[in-house]
Design a protein around this motif. Structure first.
Motif, PDB file in Angstrom:
ATOM      1  N   GLU A 189      42.875 -15.755  35.496  1.00 31.32           N
ATOM      2  CA  GLU A 189      43.946 -15.374  34.566  1.00 31.32           C
ATOM      3  C   GLU A 189      45.213 -15.057  35.353  1.00 31.32           C
ATOM      4  OE1 GLU A 189      44.853 -11.800  31.360  1.00 31.32           O
ATOM      5  OE2 GLU A 189      42.807 -12.523  31.660  1.00 31.32           O
ATOM      6  N   ARG A 190      46.345 -15.485  34.834  1.00 27.17           N
ATOM      7  CA  ARG A 190      47.614 -15.235  35.527  1.00 27.17           C
ATOM      8  C   ARG A 190      47.974 -13.748  35.466  1.00 27.17           C
ATOM      9  NH1 ARG A 190      53.541 -17.828  34.036  1.00 27.17           N
ATOM     10  NH2 ARG A 190      54.681 -16.864  35.763  1.00 27.17           N
ATOM     11  N   ILE A 191      48.349 -13.199  36.616  1.00 29.88           N
ATOM     12  CA  ILE A 191      48.808 -11.814  36.705  1.00 29.88           C
ATOM     13  C   ILE A 191      50.324 -11.859  36.863  1.00 29.88           C
ATOM     14  CG2 ILE A 191      48.738  -9.692  38.071  1.00 29.88           C
ATOM     15  CD1 ILE A 191      45.856 -10.372  38.798  1.00 29.88           C
ATOM     16  N   PHE A 192      51.047 -11.297  35.897  1.00 32.18           N
ATOM     17  CA  PHE A 192      52.493 -11.452  35.858  1.00 32.18           C
ATOM     18  C   PHE A 192      53.227 -10.509  36.808  1.00 32.18           C
ATOM     19  CE2 PHE A 192      51.045 -13.261  31.874  1.00 32.18           C
ATOM     20  CZ  PHE A 192      51.797 -14.410  31.793  1.00 32.18           C
ATOM     21  N   ASN A 193      52.605  -9.402  37.177  1.00 26.35           N
ATOM     22  CA  ASN A 193      53.250  -8.452  38.087  1.00 26.35           C
ATOM     23  C   ASN A 193      52.271  -8.084  39.203  1.00 26.35           C
ATOM     24  OD1 ASN A 193      54.816  -6.482  39.323  1.00 26.35           O
ATOM     25  ND2 ASN A 193      54.383  -4.925  37.764  1.00 26.35           N
ATOM     26  N   PRO A 194      52.040  -8.993  40.155  1.00 26.09           N
ATOM     27  CA  PRO A 194      51.057  -8.741  41.204  1.00 26.09           C
ATOM     28  C   PRO A 194      51.283  -7.450  41.990  1.00 26.09           C
ATOM     29  CG  PRO A 194      51.662 -11.054  41.196  1.00 26.09           C
ATOM     30  CD  PRO A 194      52.607 -10.359  40.264  1.00 26.09           C
ATOM     31  N   PRO A 195      52.526  -7.094  42.395  1.00 28.16           N
ATOM     32  CA  PRO A 195      52.711  -5.845  43.140  1.00 28.16           C
ATOM     33  C   PRO A 195      52.281  -4.614  42.344  1.00 28.16           C
ATOM     34  CG  PRO A 195      54.620  -7.275  43.422  1.00 28.16           C
ATOM     35  CD  PRO A 195      53.795  -7.871  42.331  1.00 28.16           C
ATOM     36  N   GLY A 196      52.657  -4.572  41.071  1.00 27.88           N
ATOM     37  CA  GLY A 196      52.274  -3.439  40.228  1.00 27.88           C
ATOM     38  C   GLY A 196      50.783  -3.418  39.963  1.00 27.88           C
ATOM     39  N   TRP A 197      50.196  -4.608  39.728  1.00 31.15           N
ATOM     40  CA  TRP A 197      48.756  -4.692  39.474  1.00 31.15           C
ATOM     41  C   TRP A 197      47.967  -4.209  40.690  1.00 31.15           C
ATOM     42  CZ3 TRP A 197      44.374  -6.577  41.525  1.00 31.15           C
ATOM     43  CH2 TRP A 197      43.253  -6.685  40.700  1.00 31.15           C
ATOM     44  N   LEU A 198      48.404  -4.588  41.894  1.00 32.58           N
ATOM     45  CA  LEU A 198      47.676  -4.199  43.100  1.00 32.58           C
ATOM     46  C   LEU A 198      47.686  -2.677  43.281  1.00 32.58           C
ATOM     47  CD1 LEU A 198      46.211  -5.640  45.517  1.00 32.58           C
ATOM     48  CD2 LEU A 198      48.258  -5.131  46.842  1.00 32.58           C
ATOM     49  N   ILE A 199      48.810  -2.042  42.998  1.00 31.65           N
ATOM     50  CA  ILE A 199      48.888  -0.586  43.117  1.00 31.65           C
ATOM     51  C   ILE A 199      47.964   0.086  42.096  1.00 31.65           C
ATOM     52  CG2 ILE A 199      50.420   1.401  42.757  1.00 31.65           C
ATOM     53  CD1 ILE A 199      52.667  -0.314  44.035  1.00 31.65           C
ATOM     54  N   GLU A 200      47.917  -0.454  40.884  1.00 31.85           N
ATOM     55  CA  GLU A 200      46.998   0.098  39.881  1.00 31.85           C
ATOM     56  C   GLU A 200      45.551  -0.090  40.323  1.00 31.85           C
ATOM     57  OE1 GLU A 200      45.873  -0.910  35.296  1.00 31.85           O
ATOM     58  OE2 GLU A 200      47.976  -0.527  35.743  1.00 31.85           O
ATOM     59  N   CYS A 201      45.255  -1.232  40.905  1.00 27.73           N
ATOM     60  CA  CYS A 201      43.913  -1.500  41.425  1.00 27.73           C
ATOM     61  C   CYS A 201      43.551  -0.491  42.510  1.00 27.73           C
ATOM     62  CB  CYS A 201      43.847  -2.927  41.977  1.00 27.73           C
ATOM     63  SG  CYS A 201      42.243  -3.397  42.664  1.00 27.73           S
ATOM     64  N   LEU A 202      44.506  -0.176  43.370  1.00 25.26           N
ATOM     65  CA  LEU A 202      44.271   0.800  44.432  1.00 25.26           C
ATOM     66  C   LEU A 202      44.055   2.192  43.858  1.00 25.26           C
ATOM     67  CD1 LEU A 202      46.981  -0.506  46.910  1.00 25.26           C
ATOM     68  CD2 LEU A 202      44.558  -0.253  47.490  1.00 25.26           C
ATOM     69  N   GLN A 203      44.833   2.553  42.862  1.00 26.12           N
ATOM     70  CA  GLN A 203      44.710   3.887  42.278  1.00 26.12           C
ATOM     71  C   GLN A 203      43.354   4.084  41.605  1.00 26.12           C
ATOM     72  OE1 GLN A 203      48.403   3.879  39.925  1.00 26.12           O
ATOM     73  NE2 GLN A 203      49.079   5.637  41.140  1.00 26.12           N
ATOM     74  N   TRP A 204      42.885   3.048  40.907  1.00 27.91           N
ATOM     75  CA  TRP A 204      41.621   3.168  40.184  1.00 27.91           C
ATOM     76  C   TRP A 204      40.436   2.603  40.960  1.00 27.91           C
ATOM     77  CZ3 TRP A 204      41.100   6.410  36.393  1.00 27.91           C
ATOM     78  CH2 TRP A 204      42.221   6.773  35.659  1.00 27.91           C
TER      79      TRP A 204
END
Length: 214
Positions: A189-204
């Protein structure tokens, strides 16, 4: 206890709040249907659903089942949104999970709101730098920052090397783990905001308990 049984039964019902959560978080139709099916398997306890059985149920009522990429993407989206906690993945379709009650998911909204506030341009830019610099891990060395920037860039995720970013407050190992989840997620699936998604992934810490099986 009878009270616990009553609570368990109420949690196993699909409600308008579930529909609202799906709309707010842009949950795909396949993921929504999978969530409904998983709720019937049990809430807040470990289960080992087989996505092939889910697909048989889908075929019976829909006329045809989902293809493998769609099934994998549906499960990945539910894991990403913390709807389910992936305890262990045996194969692409057989997993051990815990399906969370809807009430358990509500704090995610508050965190997402705070992330959007951080990502927006505040009237006082210094406050953003203070927040980043106050982190216990904010003393990341220049060499570590370069390594993090390099592995992120290799995965197609880019951060400004001279501006503060939350990604620098995590270890290189954690960033690599998050990138591993990103590669699996972005493959279906396309991720439209990779930098923001990666930070959320790190947080959770999406990768915890997830054996990245193909």
């Amino acid at each position: 206890m009878p009270g616990n049984t009553k609570l368990q039964n109420s949690q196993c019902n699909w409600t308008e709040q579930h529909d609202a959560y799906c709309l707010e978080n842009k949950i795909s139709p396949a993921a929504k249907l999978l969530w409904q099916w998983l709720i019937r398997q049990g809430i807040a306890e470990e289960t080992e659903p087989d996505l092939a059985e889910f697909n048989e149920w889908v075929t019976k009522h829909r006329g045809k089942g989902y293809c493998r990429p769609t099934l994998k993407a549906a499960l990945a989206q539910l894991v990403e949104l913390r709807v389910v906690q992936l305890v262990k993945q045996f194969t692409w379709r057989i997993v051990r999970i815990v399906t969370r009650p809807l009430e358990w998911l509500k704090p995610k909204k508050n965190l997402r709101h705070s992330q959007e506030t951080f990502a927006s341009q505040p009237s006082n830019p210094q406050s953003v730098e203070d927040e980043v610099n106050s982190s216990s891990n904010s003393s990341t060395s220049a060499a570590s920052r370069e390594e993090i920037l390099a592995v992120c860039a290799e995965a197609g995720i880019f951060y400004h090397p001279e501006k503060p970013a939350k990604v620098f407050s995590y270890s290189l190992d954690d960033v690599l783990s998050a990138i591993g989840v990103y590669k699996l997620r972005s493959a279906v699936e396309r991720i439209f905001n990779p930098p923001g998604w990666l930070i959320e992934c790190l947080q959770w810490r999406y990768w915890e308990g997830w054996e990245l099986a193909t």
